[in-house]
Design a protein around this motif. Structure first.
Motif, PDB file in Angstrom:
ATOM      1  N   GLY A  19       0.711  -0.980  -0.156  1.00 17.42           N
ATOM      2  CA  GLY A  19       0.010  -0.046  -0.209  1.00 17.42           C
ATOM      3  C   GLY A  19       0.793   1.139   0.140  1.00 17.42           C
ATOM      4  N   GLU A  20       2.402   1.476   0.947  1.00 16.59           N
ATOM      5  CA  GLU A  20       2.994   2.452   0.855  1.00 16.59           C
ATOM      6  C   GLU A  20       3.257   2.682  -0.290  1.00 16.59           C
ATOM      7  OE1 GLU A  20       3.452   4.428   3.264  1.00 16.59           O
ATOM      8  OE2 GLU A  20       2.944   3.179   5.334  1.00 16.59           O
ATOM      9  N   GLN A  21       3.558   1.232  -1.293  1.00 16.16           N
ATOM     10  CA  GLN A  21       4.707   1.580  -3.064  1.00 16.16           C
ATOM     11  C   GLN A  21       3.359   2.204  -3.522  1.00 16.16           C
ATOM     12  OE1 GLN A  21       7.033  -2.134  -3.114  1.00 16.16           O
ATOM     13  NE2 GLN A  21       8.836  -0.857  -3.104  1.00 16.16           N
ATOM     14  N   ALA A  22       1.911   1.411  -3.189  1.00 17.70           N
ATOM     15  CA  ALA A  22       0.813   2.061  -3.861  1.00 17.70           C
ATOM     16  C   ALA A  22       1.230   3.824  -4.028  1.00 17.70           C
ATOM     17  CB  ALA A  22      -0.532   1.316  -4.097  1.00 17.70           C
ATOM     18  N   LEU A  23       0.699   4.027  -2.812  1.00 29.20           N
ATOM     19  CA  LEU A  23       0.426   5.259  -2.533  1.00 29.20           C
ATOM     20  C   LEU A  23       1.762   6.257  -3.187  1.00 29.20           C
ATOM     21  CD1 LEU A  23      -0.839   7.730  -1.070  1.00 29.20           C
ATOM     22  CD2 LEU A  23       0.885   7.176   0.733  1.00 29.20           C
ATOM     23  N   HIS A  24       3.345   5.639  -3.568  1.00 31.11           N
ATOM     24  CA  HIS A  24       3.991   6.769  -3.743  1.00 31.11           C
ATOM     25  C   HIS A  24       3.781   6.528  -5.368  1.00 31.11           C
ATOM     26  CE1 HIS A  24       7.764   7.729  -4.742  1.00 31.11           C
ATOM     27  NE2 HIS A  24       7.870   6.853  -5.494  1.00 31.11           N
ATOM     28  N   TRP A  25       3.192   5.478  -6.064  1.00 30.88           N
ATOM     29  CA  TRP A  25       3.249   5.376  -7.882  1.00 30.88           C
ATOM     30  C   TRP A  25       2.101   6.617  -7.694  1.00 30.88           C
ATOM     31  CZ3 TRP A  25       5.423   1.795 -11.095  1.00 30.88           C
ATOM     32  CH2 TRP A  25       4.960   1.982 -12.315  1.00 30.88           C
ATOM     33  N   ALA A  26       0.957   6.047  -6.733  1.00 32.63           N
ATOM     34  CA  ALA A  26      -0.332   7.288  -7.545  1.00 32.63           C
ATOM     35  C   ALA A  26       0.148   8.326  -7.674  1.00 32.63           C
ATOM     36  CB  ALA A  26      -1.858   6.761  -6.873  1.00 32.63           C
ATOM     37  N   VAL A  27       1.335   8.586  -6.438  1.00 32.42           N
ATOM     38  CA  VAL A  27       0.887  10.567  -6.523  1.00 32.42           C
ATOM     39  C   VAL A  27       1.655  10.831  -7.667  1.00 32.42           C
ATOM     40  CG1 VAL A  27       2.421  12.381  -5.036  1.00 32.42           C
ATOM     41  CG2 VAL A  27       1.572  10.191  -4.025  1.00 32.42           C
ATOM     42  N   ALA A  28       2.785   9.439  -8.422  1.00 28.67           N
ATOM     43  CA  ALA A  28       3.242  10.034  -9.233  1.00 28.67           C
ATOM     44  C   ALA A  28       2.929  10.282 -10.194  1.00 28.67           C
ATOM     45  CB  ALA A  28       4.373   9.012  -9.814  1.00 28.67           C
ATOM     46  N   GLU A  29       1.841   9.409 -10.573  1.00 22.76           N
ATOM     47  CA  GLU A  29       0.714   9.530 -11.733  1.00 22.76           C
ATOM     48  C   GLU A  29      -0.065  10.990 -11.542  1.00 22.76           C
ATOM     49  OE1 GLU A  29       0.389   7.680 -14.181  1.00 22.76           O
ATOM     50  OE2 GLU A  29       0.995   5.849 -13.370  1.00 22.76           O
ATOM     51  N   ALA A  30      -0.787  10.942 -10.641  1.00 18.92           N
ATOM     52  CA  ALA A  30      -1.328  12.228 -10.319  1.00 18.92           C
ATOM     53  C   ALA A  30      -0.560  13.465 -11.073  1.00 18.92           C
ATOM     54  CB  ALA A  30      -2.014  12.226  -9.236  1.00 18.92           C
ATOM     55  N   GLU A  31       0.957  13.819 -10.237  1.00 17.10           N
ATOM     56  CA  GLU A  31       1.552  14.562 -11.299  1.00 17.10           C
ATOM     57  C   GLU A  31       1.502  14.972 -12.803  1.00 17.10           C
ATOM     58  OE1 GLU A  31       4.243  15.667  -7.537  1.00 17.10           O
ATOM     59  OE2 GLU A  31       5.449  14.254  -7.864  1.00 17.10           O
ATOM     60  N   LEU A  32       1.861  13.573 -12.855  1.00 20.24           N
ATOM     61  CA  LEU A  32       1.928  13.329 -14.646  1.00 20.24           C
ATOM     62  C   LEU A  32       0.647  14.165 -15.219  1.00 20.24           C
ATOM     63  CD1 LEU A  32       3.368   9.848 -15.220  1.00 20.24           C
ATOM     64  CD2 LEU A  32       4.670  12.127 -15.092  1.00 20.24           C
ATOM     65  N   ARG A  33      -0.180  14.185 -14.236  1.00 18.70           N
ATOM     66  CA  ARG A  33      -1.750  13.986 -15.422  1.00 18.70           C
ATOM     67  C   ARG A  33      -2.164  15.165 -14.554  1.00 18.70           C
ATOM     68  NH1 ARG A  33      -1.114   9.020 -15.078  1.00 18.70           N
ATOM     69  NH2 ARG A  33      -2.524   7.377 -16.487  1.00 18.70           N
ATOM     70  N   ARG A  34      -1.654  15.845 -13.490  1.00 12.98           N
ATOM     71  CA  ARG A  34      -2.218  17.292 -12.915  1.00 12.98           C
ATOM     72  C   ARG A  34      -3.331  17.090 -12.424  1.00 12.98           C
ATOM     73  NH1 ARG A  34       0.467  21.937 -17.708  1.00 12.98           N
ATOM     74  NH2 ARG A  34       2.712  21.052 -17.295  1.00 12.98           N
ATOM     75  N   ALA A  35      -3.372  15.982 -12.133  1.00  9.51           N
ATOM     76  CA  ALA A  35      -5.171  15.874 -11.336  1.00  9.51           C
ATOM     77  C   ALA A  35      -4.879  15.844  -9.770  1.00  9.51           C
ATOM     78  CB  ALA A  35      -5.643  14.435 -12.067  1.00  9.51           C
ATOM     79  N   PRO A  36      -6.076  15.566  -9.471  1.00 13.40           N
ATOM     80  CA  PRO A  36      -6.359  15.515  -7.806  1.00 13.40           C
ATOM     81  C   PRO A  36      -6.093  14.020  -7.784  1.00 13.40           C
ATOM     82  CG  PRO A  36      -8.127  15.525  -8.669  1.00 13.40           C
ATOM     83  CD  PRO A  36      -7.450  15.781 -10.040  1.00 13.40           C
ATOM     84  N   LEU A  37      -5.753  13.561  -5.885  1.00  9.58           N
ATOM     85  CA  LEU A  37      -4.917  12.564  -5.503  1.00  9.58           C
ATOM     86  C   LEU A  37      -6.632  11.427  -4.669  1.00  9.58           C
ATOM     87  CD1 LEU A  37      -3.746   9.772  -5.261  1.00  9.58           C
ATOM     88  CD2 LEU A  37      -2.477  10.941  -3.737  1.00  9.58           C
ATOM     89  N   THR A  38      -6.931  11.075  -4.905  1.00 12.44           N
ATOM     90  CA  THR A  38      -7.685  10.762  -3.730  1.00 12.44           C
ATOM     91  C   THR A  38      -7.612   8.951  -2.915  1.00 12.44           C
ATOM     92  OG1 THR A  38      -9.752  11.089  -4.927  1.00 12.44           O
ATOM     93  CG2 THR A  38     -10.147   9.580  -3.597  1.00 12.44           C
ATOM     94  N   VAL A  39      -7.350   9.204  -1.460  1.00 19.87           N
ATOM     95  CA  VAL A  39      -6.335   8.096  -0.724  1.00 19.87           C
ATOM     96  C   VAL A  39      -7.757   7.788  -0.296  1.00 19.87           C
ATOM     97  CG1 VAL A  39      -5.059   7.708   0.817  1.00 19.87           C
ATOM     98  CG2 VAL A  39      -4.335   9.561  -0.304  1.00 19.87           C
ATOM     99  N   CYS A  40      -8.106   6.410  -0.771  1.00 20.34           N
ATOM    100  CA  CYS A  40      -9.189   5.671  -0.534  1.00 20.34           C
ATOM    101  C   CYS A  40      -9.373   4.580   0.573  1.00 20.34           C
ATOM    102  CB  CYS A  40      -9.606   4.961  -1.560  1.00 20.34           C
ATOM    103  SG  CYS A  40     -11.865   3.607  -1.192  1.00 20.34           S
TER     104      CYS A  40
END
Length: 294
Positions: A19-40
């Motif tokens: 889950g920690e690594q998924a969070l790290h990856w998701a933040v990078a994806e959101a930065e690439l897309r200039r999109a908000p992040l939702t932590v569920c």
């Protein structure tokens, strides 16, 4: 991509190593897309008996809120100015994430969270969400090299199915965001050499091979034209598809597959090649549903 499905990256977070690594990856994806992040984060009453009172349930919910808040805090530590929200839902993780995915453009989750069986590299939640979510799902296993953000090489499996068409589109779009390259892999075998009843007699292997190569080129060509700046390498190999993709993914940042390719039966949540990729790939795996191509 962000405007099509609500423009949010959804990450399942439970505080586990994956889950920690998924969070790290998701933040990078959101930065690439200039999109908000939702932590569920999903929580539930873990016992067969009914909870004795609402106060007891509130204790469980409050503990779950601490986990979700921790995910938000860690996301902000990685990207201070990112727009991050948390979504706390009561229910089983697979069902909660599948529902939450309807409001997202991309889902990221760990391969196996807390409570998974020891020895399994991919848990039931990752399989369920990858199979049933209407959005692409990136599954991140703990202990694998992480390559979120720019650069790298993406590998995509191509077999001519609607799911592989969706996977091709996602791979090129992701590579364009990352300024990465794409390696498209098509596995071919000679049906005349298959054992037993699977053998196809009276076939010309060269004709079949040439036709397969032509279909491979036709599948890749539209995306090559749409993304001319994305470096592309094609590999037409004579290996079982599962092995071909795992081998090609060595050193890759991401392996992209459709949810169900050729040979998958309707009763299966995921196709056999996709299941093998989730279990054996040496990098995170993106599973793309057929709907993504529509």
């Amino acid at each position: 991509m962000s405007d099509d499905h609500g423009g949010t990256v959804l990450v399942g977070y439970d505080g586990s190593p994956a889950g920690e690594q998924a969070l790290h990856w998701a933040v990078a994806e959101a930065e690439l897309r200039r999109a908000p992040l939702t932590v569920c984060h999903a929580w539930h009453w873990p016992y067969p008996s009914r909870p004795p009172d609402d106060d007891t349930l509130e204790i469980f919910r409050a503990a779950a809120a601490i986990v979700a808040d921790e995910g938000v805090r860690k996301a902000h530590a990685q990207a201070e100015d990112m727009d991050v929200h948390w979504r706390l839902e009561r229910g089983w993780p697979g069902a909660v994430l599948q529902q939450a995915a309807r409001d997202a453009e991309l889902v990221v989750l760990g391969a196996r969270g807390h409570g998974g069986s020891e020895g399994l590299s991919v848990g039931s939640t990752a399989v369920q969400v990858s199979a049933l979510a209407a959005r692409p799902v990136i599954v991140v296993r703990s202990g694998l090299p992480q390559a979120g953000g720019h650069g790298g090489r993406l590998v995509v499996g191509v077999d001519g199915s609607p799911a592989s068409a969706a996977a091709l589109g996602f791979a090129f779009q992701e590579a364009a965001l990352r300024k990465a390259s794409v390696t498209a892999v098509c596995s071919w075998w000679d049906p005349a050499v298959l054992p037993g009843p699977d053998r196809v007699p009276f076939t010309d292997p060269q004709v079949i091979r040439s036709e397969a190569m032509a279909r491979f080129d036709q599948a890749v060509a539209p995306w090559r034209r749409q993304h001319p700046k994305v470096p592309l390498e094609t590999e037409f190999v004579v290996d079982p598809p599962r092995q071909a993709l795992v081998d090609a993914a060595q050193g890759a940042a991401l392996l992209v597959v459709g949810d169900r390719g050729i040979g998958a039966v309707p009763q299966m949540l995921l196709g056999p090649v996709t299941q093998a990729a989730l279990q054996q790939a040496p990098c995170p795996v993106a599973v793309v549903p057929v709907q993504q191509a529509e």
